[in-house]
Design a protein around this motif. Structure first.
Motif, PDB file in Angstrom:
ATOM      1  N   LEU A 202       0.814  -1.218   0.000  1.00  0.00           N
ATOM      2  CA  LEU A 202       0.000   0.000   0.000  1.00  0.00           C
ATOM      3  C   LEU A 202       0.854   1.278   0.000  1.00  0.00           C
ATOM      4  CD1 LEU A 202      -2.760  -1.053   2.588  1.00  0.00           C
ATOM      5  CD2 LEU A 202      -2.845  -1.188   0.082  1.00  0.00           C
ATOM      6  N   PHE A 203       2.175   1.104  -0.008  1.00  0.00           N
ATOM      7  CA  PHE A 203       3.099   2.244  -0.003  1.00  0.00           C
ATOM      8  C   PHE A 203       2.910   3.140   1.215  1.00  0.00           C
ATOM      9  CE2 PHE A 203       2.252   1.048  -4.427  1.00  0.00           C
ATOM     10  CZ  PHE A 203       3.538   0.710  -4.850  1.00  0.00           C
ATOM     11  N   ILE A 204       2.770   2.473   2.370  1.00  0.00           N
ATOM     12  CA  ILE A 204       2.677   3.188   3.643  1.00  0.00           C
ATOM     13  C   ILE A 204       3.658   2.546   4.613  1.00  0.00           C
ATOM     14  CG2 ILE A 204       0.286   3.935   3.343  1.00  0.00           C
ATOM     15  CD1 ILE A 204      -0.625   1.587   5.008  1.00  0.00           C
ATOM     16  N   SER A 205       3.951   3.221   5.713  1.00  0.00           N
ATOM     17  CA  SER A 205       4.929   2.714   6.665  1.00  0.00           C
ATOM     18  C   SER A 205       4.347   1.562   7.483  1.00  0.00           C
ATOM     19  CB  SER A 205       5.379   3.824   7.612  1.00  0.00           C
ATOM     20  OG  SER A 205       4.326   4.197   8.478  1.00  0.00           O
ATOM     21  N   GLU A 206       5.249   0.751   8.025  1.00  0.00           N
ATOM     22  CA  GLU A 206       4.808  -0.367   8.864  1.00  0.00           C
ATOM     23  C   GLU A 206       4.084   0.145  10.111  1.00  0.00           C
ATOM     24  OE1 GLU A 206       6.706  -4.381  10.981  1.00  0.00           O
ATOM     25  OE2 GLU A 206       7.944  -3.095   9.692  1.00  0.00           O
ATOM     26  N   LYS A 207       4.530   1.282  10.638  1.00  0.00           N
ATOM     27  CA  LYS A 207       3.864   1.872  11.802  1.00  0.00           C
ATOM     28  C   LYS A 207       2.435   2.271  11.467  1.00  0.00           C
ATOM     29  CE  LYS A 207       4.204   5.590  15.202  1.00  0.00           C
ATOM     30  NZ  LYS A 207       4.969   6.770  15.674  1.00  0.00           N
ATOM     31  N   THR A 208       2.226   2.823  10.276  1.00  0.00           N
ATOM     32  CA  THR A 208       0.875   3.195   9.850  1.00  0.00           C
ATOM     33  C   THR A 208       0.002   1.958   9.716  1.00  0.00           C
ATOM     34  OG1 THR A 208       1.699   5.136   8.677  1.00  0.00           O
ATOM     35  CG2 THR A 208      -0.485   4.333   8.049  1.00  0.00           C
ATOM     36  N   VAL A 209       0.587   0.869   9.196  1.00  0.00           N
ATOM     37  CA  VAL A 209      -0.162  -0.390   9.086  1.00  0.00           C
ATOM     38  C   VAL A 209      -0.593  -0.868  10.463  1.00  0.00           C
ATOM     39  CG1 VAL A 209      -0.062  -2.812   8.410  1.00  0.00           C
ATOM     40  CG2 VAL A 209       1.006  -1.080   6.964  1.00  0.00           C
ATOM     41  N   LYS A 210       0.332  -0.828  11.436  1.00  0.00           N
ATOM     42  CA  LYS A 210       0.003  -1.245  12.795  1.00  0.00           C
ATOM     43  C   LYS A 210      -1.156  -0.433  13.358  1.00  0.00           C
ATOM     44  CE  LYS A 210       4.605  -2.909  14.116  1.00  0.00           C
ATOM     45  NZ  LYS A 210       5.758  -2.703  15.024  1.00  0.00           N
ATOM     46  N   ASN A 211      -1.154   0.857  13.064  1.00  0.00           N
ATOM     47  CA  ASN A 211      -2.249   1.713  13.534  1.00  0.00           C
ATOM     48  C   ASN A 211      -3.569   1.317  12.891  1.00  0.00           C
ATOM     49  OD1 ASN A 211      -0.504   3.203  15.145  1.00  0.00           O
ATOM     50  ND2 ASN A 211      -0.147   4.761  13.589  1.00  0.00           N
ATOM     51  N   HIS A 212      -3.531   0.992  11.583  1.00  0.00           N
ATOM     52  CA  HIS A 212      -4.750   0.567  10.886  1.00  0.00           C
ATOM     53  C   HIS A 212      -5.255  -0.757  11.444  1.00  0.00           C
ATOM     54  CE1 HIS A 212      -5.082   3.724   8.001  1.00  0.00           C
ATOM     55  NE2 HIS A 212      -3.960   3.447   7.364  1.00  0.00           N
ATOM     56  N   VAL A 213      -4.324  -1.693  11.691  1.00  0.00           N
ATOM     57  CA  VAL A 213      -4.718  -2.997  12.225  1.00  0.00           C
ATOM     58  C   VAL A 213      -5.360  -2.838  13.601  1.00  0.00           C
ATOM     59  CG1 VAL A 213      -3.884  -5.232  13.054  1.00  0.00           C
ATOM     60  CG2 VAL A 213      -2.994  -4.288  10.915  1.00  0.00           C
ATOM     61  N   SER A 214      -4.764  -2.026  14.437  1.00  0.00           N
ATOM     62  CA  SER A 214      -5.321  -1.777  15.772  1.00  0.00           C
ATOM     63  C   SER A 214      -6.717  -1.168  15.674  1.00  0.00           C
ATOM     64  CB  SER A 214      -4.403  -0.849  16.571  1.00  0.00           C
ATOM     65  OG  SER A 214      -3.156  -1.449  16.809  1.00  0.00           O
ATOM     66  N   SER A 215      -6.882  -0.240  14.727  1.00  0.00           N
ATOM     67  CA  SER A 215      -8.180   0.397  14.536  1.00  0.00           C
ATOM     68  C   SER A 215      -9.219  -0.609  14.060  1.00  0.00           C
ATOM     69  CB  SER A 215      -8.057   1.537  13.521  1.00  0.00           C
ATOM     70  OG  SER A 215      -9.319   2.139  13.293  1.00  0.00           O
ATOM     71  N   ILE A 216      -8.822  -1.498  13.154  1.00  0.00           N
ATOM     72  CA  ILE A 216      -9.739  -2.520  12.639  1.00  0.00           C
ATOM     73  C   ILE A 216     -10.203  -3.442  13.762  1.00  0.00           C
ATOM     74  CG2 ILE A 216      -9.886  -4.581  11.166  1.00  0.00           C
ATOM     75  CD1 ILE A 216      -7.939  -3.105   9.240  1.00  0.00           C
ATOM     76  N   LEU A 217      -9.253  -3.927  14.562  1.00  0.00           N
ATOM     77  CA  LEU A 217      -9.598  -4.831  15.649  1.00  0.00           C
ATOM     78  C   LEU A 217     -10.509  -4.156  16.663  1.00  0.00           C
ATOM     79  CD1 LEU A 217      -6.182  -6.635  16.341  1.00  0.00           C
ATOM     80  CD2 LEU A 217      -8.030  -7.315  14.809  1.00  0.00           C
TER      81      LEU A 217
END
Length: 240
Positions: A202-217
């Motif tokens: 997705l051309f985003i940082s791993e930290k941003t992904v972690k934030n998205h995953v946390s938000s999804i959960l």
């Protein structure tokens, strides 16, 4: 471990094989916090029993005479939305899992599972979680890898009629709590990608992904990635 409550969880069994019902009933009634209060052999009788007994859980087969478990699940959730339904079946086909979850089931188990696993699954559903038999989860994830996500207007990024496209689609409805980006992350989670690989895709940082995953959960009120995908199916945001 018993549930942390003094209330006994009431269950109704729906299966057209009496010997199987007897075996399951003995397993469940050995637990202090669980009790089978009724049993029947078809999808019409289970509705009548629920009206009479007001159980917390219905443990139900798919293949039953008069009315099958899929149709009975849909009717039960319309009439008794607070009753939780667990499918207990011989079928490990992912299409059955999708259909029963879409109709409102909270769990899908296979009849060859061990007694302890059955009890743990029942307690997980009572606690508000979805539970899918491990043997089915792998097939479910493989099917989810073929997902096609729709944009917020319900139009696909490709050409053609989305209703005729193969695979599974994510429908971003007003009721869905996920943003478009979170839906993209959920798709890649379903493919088994790590946070690092999701970020690269997705051309985003791993930290941003972690934030998205946390938000999804958090939004889907689940504890892990698999349950996040299952929750989306159950709520109708993912369809076959």
């Amino acid at each position: 471990m018993a549930l942390a409550t003094s209330k006994t969880v009431k269950l109704v069994l729906a299966d057209d094989h009496q010997l199987f019902r007897e075996g399951v009933k003995r397993i469940i009634n050995m637990e202090n916090d669980l009790e089978v209060v009724g049993e029947c052999g078809d999808g019409i009788q289970v509705i009548e029993l629920c009206n009479e007994l007001k159980p917390d859980i219905v443990l139900m087969d798919i293949n039953m005479p008069v009315e099958n478990g899929v149709a009975a699940t849909e009717k039960l959730k319309e009439i008794f939305p607070m009753i939780k339904i667990i499918i207990l079946s011989i079928h490990d086909d992912e299409s059955y899992v999708f259909e029963t979850l879409r109709k409102g089931a909270s769990g899908y188990l296979l009849k060859d599972m061990e007694a302890e696993a059955l009890i743990n699954a029942i307690r997980a559903v009572v606690a508000g979680h979805a539970y899918i038999h491990p043997k089915v989860t792998g097939k479910l994830i493989n099917q989810l890898r073929r997902m096609t996500y729709l944009d917020e207007r319900g139009a696909t990024s490709g050409s053609g009629d989305p209703l005729k496209e193969a695979g599974v689609r994510y429908i971003h409805t007003p009721e869905s709590p996920l943003t478009k980006r979170e839906a993209e992350v959920l798709r890649l989670m379903a493919e088994g990608k790590s946070n690092k690989l999701i970020g690269e895709s997705l051309f985003i940082s791993e930290k941003t992904v972690k934030n998205h995953v946390s938000s999804i959960l958090q939004k889907l009120e689940v504890e892990d990635r698999t349950q996040a995908v299952i929750n989306a199916i159950k709520n109708g945001w993912v369809t076959l």
